[in-house]
Scaffold this motif. Structure first.
Motif, PDB file in Angstrom:
ATOM      1  N   LYS A 117      15.562 -29.441  36.571  1.00  0.00           N
ATOM      2  CA  LYS A 117      14.762 -28.686  37.523  1.00  0.00           C
ATOM      3  C   LYS A 117      15.015 -27.203  37.305  1.00  0.00           C
ATOM      4  O   LYS A 117      16.121 -26.784  37.057  1.00  0.00           O
ATOM      5  CB  LYS A 117      15.130 -29.049  38.964  1.00  0.00           C
ATOM      6  CG  LYS A 117      14.809 -30.459  39.335  1.00  0.00           C
ATOM      7  CD  LYS A 117      13.645 -30.704  40.201  1.00  0.00           C
ATOM      8  CE  LYS A 117      13.279 -29.750  41.248  1.00  0.00           C
ATOM      9  NZ  LYS A 117      11.913 -29.893  41.668  1.00  0.00           N
ATOM     10  N   SER A 118      13.957 -26.425  37.411  1.00  0.00           N
ATOM     11  CA  SER A 118      14.059 -24.982  37.315  1.00  0.00           C
ATOM     12  C   SER A 118      14.275 -24.405  38.707  1.00  0.00           C
ATOM     13  O   SER A 118      14.110 -25.095  39.711  1.00  0.00           O
ATOM     14  CB  SER A 118      12.777 -24.397  36.715  1.00  0.00           C
ATOM     15  OG  SER A 118      12.589 -24.892  35.424  1.00  0.00           O
ATOM     16  N   PHE A 119      14.596 -23.126  38.766  1.00  0.00           N
ATOM     17  CA  PHE A 119      14.799 -22.422  40.039  1.00  0.00           C
ATOM     18  C   PHE A 119      13.520 -22.488  40.876  1.00  0.00           C
ATOM     19  O   PHE A 119      13.558 -22.755  42.068  1.00  0.00           O
ATOM     20  CB  PHE A 119      15.201 -20.975  39.746  1.00  0.00           C
ATOM     21  CG  PHE A 119      15.529 -20.161  40.959  1.00  0.00           C
ATOM     22  CD1 PHE A 119      16.560 -20.521  41.805  1.00  0.00           C
ATOM     23  CD2 PHE A 119      14.809 -19.018  41.241  1.00  0.00           C
ATOM     24  CE1 PHE A 119      16.863 -19.764  42.916  1.00  0.00           C
ATOM     25  CE2 PHE A 119      15.104 -18.250  42.349  1.00  0.00           C
ATOM     26  CZ  PHE A 119      16.138 -18.627  43.197  1.00  0.00           C
ATOM     27  N   VAL A 120      12.373 -22.275  40.245  1.00  0.00           N
ATOM     28  CA  VAL A 120      11.067 -22.373  40.897  1.00  0.00           C
ATOM     29  C   VAL A 120      10.121 -23.085  39.942  1.00  0.00           C
ATOM     30  O   VAL A 120      10.066 -22.755  38.765  1.00  0.00           O
ATOM     31  CB  VAL A 120      10.504 -20.971  41.239  1.00  0.00           C
ATOM     32  CG1 VAL A 120       9.065 -21.063  41.714  1.00  0.00           C
ATOM     33  CG2 VAL A 120      11.353 -20.287  42.282  1.00  0.00           C
ATOM     34  N   GLU A 121       9.393 -24.061  40.467  1.00  0.00           N
ATOM     35  CA  GLU A 121       8.403 -24.773  39.672  1.00  0.00           C
ATOM     36  C   GLU A 121       7.073 -24.733  40.408  1.00  0.00           C
ATOM     37  O   GLU A 121       7.012 -24.997  41.601  1.00  0.00           O
ATOM     38  CB  GLU A 121       8.818 -26.226  39.447  1.00  0.00           C
ATOM     39  CG  GLU A 121      10.042 -26.355  38.566  1.00  0.00           C
ATOM     40  CD  GLU A 121      10.431 -27.791  38.290  1.00  0.00           C
ATOM     41  OE1 GLU A 121       9.858 -28.712  38.906  1.00  0.00           O
ATOM     42  OE2 GLU A 121      11.307 -27.997  37.448  1.00  0.00           O
ATOM     43  N   MET A 122       6.020 -24.392  39.678  1.00  0.00           N
ATOM     44  CA  MET A 122       4.673 -24.367  40.226  1.00  0.00           C
ATOM     45  C   MET A 122       3.798 -25.207  39.283  1.00  0.00           C
ATOM     46  O   MET A 122       4.008 -25.199  38.071  1.00  0.00           O
ATOM     47  CB  MET A 122       4.129 -22.939  40.302  1.00  0.00           C
ATOM     48  CG  MET A 122       4.940 -21.994  41.159  1.00  0.00           C
ATOM     49  SD  MET A 122       4.847 -22.268  42.915  1.00  0.00           S
ATOM     50  CE  MET A 122       3.242 -21.644  43.290  1.00  0.00           C
ATOM     51  N   TYR A 123       2.826 -25.902  39.866  1.00  0.00           N
ATOM     52  CA  TYR A 123       1.971 -26.794  39.099  1.00  0.00           C
ATOM     53  C   TYR A 123       0.513 -26.401  39.311  1.00  0.00           C
ATOM     54  O   TYR A 123       0.096 -26.143  40.439  1.00  0.00           O
ATOM     55  CB  TYR A 123       2.183 -28.243  39.549  1.00  0.00           C
ATOM     56  CG  TYR A 123       3.623 -28.648  39.497  1.00  0.00           C
ATOM     57  CD1 TYR A 123       4.211 -29.042  38.295  1.00  0.00           C
ATOM     58  CD2 TYR A 123       4.419 -28.612  40.634  1.00  0.00           C
ATOM     59  CE1 TYR A 123       5.550 -29.399  38.241  1.00  0.00           C
ATOM     60  CE2 TYR A 123       5.758 -28.968  40.586  1.00  0.00           C
ATOM     61  CZ  TYR A 123       6.316 -29.359  39.387  1.00  0.00           C
ATOM     62  OH  TYR A 123       7.626 -29.701  39.339  1.00  0.00           O
ATOM     63  N   VAL A 124      -0.255 -26.374  38.236  1.00  0.00           N
ATOM     64  CA  VAL A 124      -1.684 -26.073  38.301  1.00  0.00           C
ATOM     65  C   VAL A 124      -2.433 -27.325  37.881  1.00  0.00           C
ATOM     66  O   VAL A 124      -2.138 -27.921  36.847  1.00  0.00           O
ATOM     67  CB  VAL A 124      -2.058 -24.899  37.366  1.00  0.00           C
ATOM     68  CG1 VAL A 124      -3.562 -24.677  37.373  1.00  0.00           C
ATOM     69  CG2 VAL A 124      -1.336 -23.637  37.773  1.00  0.00           C
ATOM     70  N   GLY A 125      -3.399 -27.724  38.704  1.00  0.00           N
ATOM     71  CA  GLY A 125      -4.217 -28.889  38.397  1.00  0.00           C
ATOM     72  C   GLY A 125      -4.931 -29.361  39.638  1.00  0.00           C
ATOM     73  O   GLY A 125      -4.923 -28.676  40.663  1.00  0.00           O
ATOM     74  N   PRO A 126      -5.542 -30.537  39.573  1.00  0.00           N
ATOM     75  CA  PRO A 126      -6.193 -31.077  40.763  1.00  0.00           C
ATOM     76  C   PRO A 126      -5.187 -31.217  41.898  1.00  0.00           C
ATOM     77  O   PRO A 126      -4.061 -31.672  41.698  1.00  0.00           O
ATOM     78  CB  PRO A 126      -6.706 -32.441  40.302  1.00  0.00           C
ATOM     79  CG  PRO A 126      -6.887 -32.290  38.834  1.00  0.00           C
ATOM     80  CD  PRO A 126      -5.768 -31.374  38.401  1.00  0.00           C
ATOM     81  N   ASP A 127      -5.588 -30.783  43.083  1.00  0.00           N
ATOM     82  CA  ASP A 127      -4.718 -30.764  44.258  1.00  0.00           C
ATOM     83  C   ASP A 127      -4.211 -32.168  44.563  1.00  0.00           C
ATOM     84  O   ASP A 127      -5.000 -33.110  44.676  1.00  0.00           O
ATOM     85  CB  ASP A 127      -5.495 -30.202  45.448  1.00  0.00           C
ATOM     86  CG  ASP A 127      -4.624 -29.927  46.658  1.00  0.00           C
ATOM     87  OD1 ASP A 127      -3.431 -30.277  46.630  1.00  0.00           O
ATOM     88  OD2 ASP A 127      -5.139 -29.346  47.624  1.00  0.00           O
ATOM     89  N   VAL A 128      -2.904 -32.301  44.729  1.00  0.00           N
ATOM     90  CA  VAL A 128      -2.308 -33.612  44.976  1.00  0.00           C
ATOM     91  C   VAL A 128      -2.539 -34.086  46.400  1.00  0.00           C
ATOM     92  O   VAL A 128      -2.421 -35.267  46.679  1.00  0.00           O
ATOM     93  CB  VAL A 128      -0.795 -33.622  44.651  1.00  0.00           C
ATOM     94  CG1 VAL A 128      -0.569 -33.374  43.189  1.00  0.00           C
ATOM     95  CG2 VAL A 128      -0.032 -32.646  45.509  1.00  0.00           C
ATOM     96  N   SER A 129      -2.875 -33.193  47.322  1.00  0.00           N
ATOM     97  CA  SER A 129      -3.102 -33.617  48.704  1.00  0.00           C
ATOM     98  C   SER A 129      -4.536 -34.096  48.911  1.00  0.00           C
ATOM     99  O   SER A 129      -4.846 -34.734  49.901  1.00  0.00           O
ATOM    100  CB  SER A 129      -2.789 -32.478  49.669  1.00  0.00           C
ATOM    101  OG  SER A 129      -3.691 -31.409  49.469  1.00  0.00           O
ATOM    102  N   VAL A 130      -5.430 -33.789  47.974  1.00  0.00           N
ATOM    103  CA  VAL A 130      -6.817 -34.253  48.050  1.00  0.00           C
ATOM    104  C   VAL A 130      -6.890 -35.595  47.340  1.00  0.00           C
ATOM    105  O   VAL A 130      -6.368 -35.736  46.232  1.00  0.00           O
ATOM    106  CB  VAL A 130      -7.771 -33.235  47.369  1.00  0.00           C
ATOM    107  CG1 VAL A 130      -9.190 -33.757  47.320  1.00  0.00           C
ATOM    108  CG2 VAL A 130      -7.702 -31.906  48.083  1.00  0.00           C
ATOM    109  N   PRO A 131      -7.521 -36.575  47.941  1.00  0.00           N
ATOM    110  CA  PRO A 131      -7.591 -37.873  47.261  1.00  0.00           C
ATOM    111  C   PRO A 131      -8.561 -37.825  46.083  1.00  0.00           C
ATOM    112  O   PRO A 131      -9.697 -38.258  46.174  1.00  0.00           O
ATOM    113  CB  PRO A 131      -8.076 -38.821  48.361  1.00  0.00           C
ATOM    114  CG  PRO A 131      -8.790 -37.954  49.331  1.00  0.00           C
ATOM    115  CD  PRO A 131      -8.143 -36.596  49.252  1.00  0.00           C
TER     116      PRO A 131
END
Length: 158
Positions: A82-96
């Protein structure tokens, strides 16, 4: 597939970031990464396949930046450092909308229509440049806010 990127020559910024409180440092990095990801998100939204003549597909509008992964994505990354901060770009995981990876990589029944990888390939240098340019400014602003807050607390204490 995860892509690791290493930016060389930012030792001074890393030292300055280490002088900030841990939560402030994380917030500085998150703000910088959100700003840097904007061209990547815009390009991925533009490239994401949509179904003309049919009801609107949510894929292009669901592409966002987040600090969270869904359950299956967390399983896939379990055991990695794990890094100090991780950010992810892609289709929103909270949207089905679980079909983004099928569009990107294809299935047995339909070929791939990549949108994230071409967006990254086209924008990676711009993203890295924004990180390099804006991280120092964000660190300075956070340090000024912190100094102002400490001065105000010291004035109240006297």
């Amino acid at each position: 597939m995860a892509t690791n990127v290493r930016i060389e020559g930012l030792r001074e910024l890393e030292r300055a970031l280490a002088e900030l409180p841990k939560s402030t440092g994380k917030n500085v990095l998150r703000r910088t990464l959100r700003e840097a990801a904007k061209p990547l998100i815009n390009d991925a939204q533009r490239l994401a396949p949509d179904r003309p003549g049919r009801p609107r597909n949510d894929l292009p509008t669901s592409i966002t930046i987040s600090t969270r992964l869904n359950k299956n994505q967390r399983k896939a990354t379990r055991g990695t450092d794990k890094s100090f901060v991780e950010m992810y770009v892609g289709p929103d995981v909270s949207v089905p909308h679980p079909h983004g990876h099928w569009q990107e990589f294809g299935t047995v029944q339909h070929g791939p229509q990549p949108f994230m990888r071409p967006a990254w390939d086209a924008n990676k240098m711009e993203v890295l440049d924004v990180i390099g340019d804006q991280l120092g400014d964000e660190i300075m602003r956070a340090a000024k806010r912190l100094a102002k807050k400490q001065a105000k607390a010291a004035a109240k204490g006297k």
